[in-house]
Design a protein around this motif. Structure first.
Motif, PDB file in Angstrom:
ATOM      1  N   LYS A   2      41.195  88.041  83.566  1.00  0.00           N
ATOM      2  CA  LYS A   2      40.813  87.482  82.270  1.00  0.00           C
ATOM      3  C   LYS A   2      40.474  88.587  81.282  1.00  0.00           C
ATOM      4  N   GLY A   3      39.813  89.639  81.792  1.00  0.00           N
ATOM      5  CA  GLY A   3      39.445  90.756  80.938  1.00  0.00           C
ATOM      6  C   GLY A   3      40.669  91.484  80.394  1.00  0.00           C
ATOM      7  N   LEU A   4      41.702  91.634  81.219  1.00  0.00           N
ATOM      8  CA  LEU A   4      42.928  92.303  80.782  1.00  0.00           C
ATOM      9  C   LEU A   4      43.619  91.502  79.677  1.00  0.00           C
ATOM     10  N   ILE A   5      43.661  90.188  79.855  1.00  0.00           N
ATOM     11  CA  ILE A   5      44.292  89.318  78.854  1.00  0.00           C
ATOM     12  C   ILE A   5      43.485  89.331  77.559  1.00  0.00           C
ATOM     13  N   LEU A   6      42.163  89.225  77.695  1.00  0.00           N
ATOM     14  CA  LEU A   6      41.297  89.219  76.510  1.00  0.00           C
ATOM     15  C   LEU A   6      41.418  90.535  75.753  1.00  0.00           C
ATOM     16  N   LYS A   7      41.522  91.649  76.485  1.00  0.00           N
ATOM     17  CA  LYS A   7      41.672  92.962  75.848  1.00  0.00           C
ATOM     18  C   LYS A   7      42.917  92.991  74.965  1.00  0.00           C
ATOM     19  N   ASP A   8      44.037  92.480  75.478  1.00  0.00           N
ATOM     20  CA  ASP A   8      45.275  92.473  74.697  1.00  0.00           C
ATOM     21  C   ASP A   8      45.155  91.579  73.466  1.00  0.00           C
ATOM     22  N   LEU A   9      44.540  90.431  73.620  1.00  0.00           N
ATOM     23  CA  LEU A   9      44.405  89.513  72.487  1.00  0.00           C
ATOM     24  C   LEU A   9      43.503  90.096  71.406  1.00  0.00           C
ATOM     25  N   LEU A  10      42.434  90.786  71.822  1.00  0.00           N
ATOM     26  CA  LEU A  10      41.544  91.431  70.850  1.00  0.00           C
ATOM     27  C   LEU A  10      42.253  92.579  70.127  1.00  0.00           C
ATOM     28  N   ASN A  11      43.095  93.312  70.856  1.00  0.00           N
ATOM     29  CA  ASN A  11      43.856  94.397  70.232  1.00  0.00           C
ATOM     30  C   ASN A  11      44.826  93.875  69.171  1.00  0.00           C
ATOM     31  N   LEU A  12      45.246  92.623  69.343  1.00  0.00           N
ATOM     32  CA  LEU A  12      46.212  92.035  68.416  1.00  0.00           C
ATOM     33  C   LEU A  12      45.551  91.312  67.245  1.00  0.00           C
ATOM     34  N   LYS A  13      44.229  91.419  67.147  1.00  0.00           N
ATOM     35  CA  LYS A  13      43.499  90.675  66.118  1.00  0.00           C
ATOM     36  C   LYS A  13      44.033  90.961  64.718  1.00  0.00           C
ATOM     37  N   SER A  14      44.222  92.226  64.386  1.00  0.00           N
ATOM     38  CA  SER A  14      44.726  92.571  63.049  1.00  0.00           C
ATOM     39  C   SER A  14      46.179  92.125  62.882  1.00  0.00           C
ATOM     40  N   THR A  15      46.945  92.169  63.968  1.00  0.00           N
ATOM     41  CA  THR A  15      48.340  91.734  63.914  1.00  0.00           C
ATOM     42  C   THR A  15      48.431  90.244  63.650  1.00  0.00           C
ATOM     43  N   PHE A  16      47.513  89.463  64.249  1.00  0.00           N
ATOM     44  CA  PHE A  16      47.496  88.018  64.012  1.00  0.00           C
ATOM     45  C   PHE A  16      47.298  87.718  62.524  1.00  0.00           C
ATOM     46  N   LYS A  17      46.420  88.472  61.869  1.00  0.00           N
ATOM     47  CA  LYS A  17      46.160  88.245  60.449  1.00  0.00           C
ATOM     48  C   LYS A  17      47.421  88.509  59.626  1.00  0.00           C
ATOM     49  N   MET A  18      48.104  89.605  59.958  1.00  0.00           N
ATOM     50  CA  MET A  18      49.327  89.946  59.229  1.00  0.00           C
ATOM     51  C   MET A  18      50.405  88.884  59.453  1.00  0.00           C
ATOM     52  N   LEU A  19      50.523  88.410  60.703  1.00  0.00           N
ATOM     53  CA  LEU A  19      51.514  87.386  61.003  1.00  0.00           C
ATOM     54  C   LEU A  19      51.201  86.080  60.280  1.00  0.00           C
ATOM     55  N   GLY A  20      49.918  85.772  60.135  1.00  0.00           N
ATOM     56  CA  GLY A  20      49.525  84.562  59.425  1.00  0.00           C
ATOM     57  C   GLY A  20      50.037  84.574  57.987  1.00  0.00           C
ATOM     58  N   VAL A  21      49.907  85.715  57.337  1.00  0.00           N
ATOM     59  CA  VAL A  21      50.399  85.858  55.958  1.00  0.00           C
ATOM     60  C   VAL A  21      51.917  85.733  55.923  1.00  0.00           C
ATOM     61  N   MET A  22      52.600  86.379  56.872  1.00  0.00           N
ATOM     62  CA  MET A  22      54.065  86.337  56.912  1.00  0.00           C
ATOM     63  C   MET A  22      54.573  84.922  57.165  1.00  0.00           C
ATOM     64  N   ILE A  23      53.906  84.196  58.076  1.00  0.00           N
ATOM     65  CA  ILE A  23      54.316  82.826  58.370  1.00  0.00           C
ATOM     66  C   ILE A  23      54.170  81.945  57.134  1.00  0.00           C
ATOM     67  N   PHE A  24      53.079  82.125  56.403  1.00  0.00           N
ATOM     68  CA  PHE A  24      52.858  81.338  55.182  1.00  0.00           C
ATOM     69  C   PHE A  24      53.966  81.611  54.166  1.00  0.00           C
ATOM     70  N   VAL A  25      54.314  82.884  53.996  1.00  0.00           N
ATOM     71  CA  VAL A  25      55.352  83.257  53.029  1.00  0.00           C
ATOM     72  C   VAL A  25      56.700  82.674  53.437  1.00  0.00           C
ATOM     73  N   PHE A  26      57.065  82.823  54.720  1.00  0.00           N
ATOM     74  CA  PHE A  26      58.337  82.292  55.199  1.00  0.00           C
ATOM     75  C   PHE A  26      58.385  80.770  55.052  1.00  0.00           C
ATOM     76  N   ALA A  27      57.264  80.108  55.347  1.00  0.00           N
ATOM     77  CA  ALA A  27      57.223  78.650  55.250  1.00  0.00           C
ATOM     78  C   ALA A  27      57.434  78.190  53.812  1.00  0.00           C
ATOM     79  N   VAL A  28      56.788  78.871  52.871  1.00  0.00           N
ATOM     80  CA  VAL A  28      56.922  78.514  51.445  1.00  0.00           C
ATOM     81  C   VAL A  28      58.358  78.724  50.969  1.00  0.00           C
ATOM     82  N   ILE A  29      59.012  79.760  51.470  1.00  0.00           N
ATOM     83  CA  ILE A  29      60.367  80.081  51.013  1.00  0.00           C
ATOM     84  C   ILE A  29      61.416  79.161  51.640  1.00  0.00           C
ATOM     85  N   TYR A  30      61.338  78.978  52.961  1.00  0.00           N
ATOM     86  CA  TYR A  30      62.450  78.348  53.670  1.00  0.00           C
ATOM     87  C   TYR A  30      62.316  76.835  53.880  1.00  0.00           C
ATOM     88  N   ILE A  31      61.111  76.314  54.030  1.00  0.00           N
ATOM     89  CA  ILE A  31      60.969  74.878  54.290  1.00  0.00           C
ATOM     90  C   ILE A  31      61.498  74.023  53.134  1.00  0.00           C
TER      91      ILE A  31
END
Length: 206
Positions: A2-31
């Motif tokens: 569990k600790g190994l998995i949690l470590k990876d997810l915490l490392n991706l915290k900033s990446t999740f934020k960036m992906l959230g913005v990208m998903i919003f932009v793609f959704a607005v453009i393509y949907i």
């Protein structure tokens, strides 16, 4: 584990934020265009993130440190595949949410065809990860990305070649046949990939 998995997810915290913005932009453009491209982008962006976790580990020399603790090499490898499964599933859930919200906004029905497409992309994401993880363990992140890019070009080039010389591509009366064939292939591929990765990782020196 569990600790190994949690470590990876915490490392991706900033990446999740960036992906959230990208998903919003793609959704607005393509949907509004009725373009299902956004579903593939969401799922494949999350599929790529397992590569990012291994890159972070390499930069931080994490493996050499982690293996001094009561963690086996099998657990180290298995944690990556579990993280891959979590990320792929999260990508599919977000794709479904975006699709459902988009359908409501556009006043359209969420068709079965879209669900099948998302399911196929989900399996492709696992196939992608199953190819990438052992390649990264064997050759490193940068070389593995180049090799994966070349692997993607080969089938794409063959399809274009067959189309140009008018060789008919295989068809089936029931497209679900291809889906279940892909499902079986993906399951086998994930298991084979895990054991290959474990063998490579077990022989590595850190």
């Amino acid at each position: 584990m569990k600790g190994l998995i949690l470590k990876d997810l915490l490392n991706l915290k900033s990446t999740f934020k960036m992906l959230g913005v990208m998903i919003f932009v793609f959704a607005v453009i393509y949907i509004p265009q009725g373009n299902g491209f956004v579903f593939g982008m969401i799922i494949l962006m999350f599929a790529m993130m397992v590569v990012t976790t291994i890159s972070y580990d390499d930069l931080a020399k994490w493996d050499a440190y982690a293996l001094t603790m009561p963690v086996t090499r099998k657990e180290m490898v298995l944690s990556k595949y579990l993280v891959m499964a979590l990320l792929n599933t999260l990508g599919v859930v977000l794709a479904l949410i975006v699709g459902a919200v988009g359908s409501v906004i556009m006043g359209q029905s969420f068709s079965t065809e879209v669900l099948v497409t998302i399911g196929v992309l989900y399996l492709i994401a696992f196939s992608f990860g199953s190819l990438m993880v052992p390649l990264i363990y064997r050759f490193g992140t940068e070389k593995a990305r180049i090799m994966m890019f070349l692997c993607a070009l080969i089938p794409t080039g063959l399809i274009l070649l067959f189309t140009q010389i008018k060789i008919p591509l295989p068809e089936a009366a029931n497209p679900l046949i291809y889906f279940f064939l892909l499902l079986g292939f993906t399951v086998i591929m994930v298991f084979v990939s895990f054991f290959i990765s474990l063998r490579i990782y077990s022989n590595k020196e850190f």
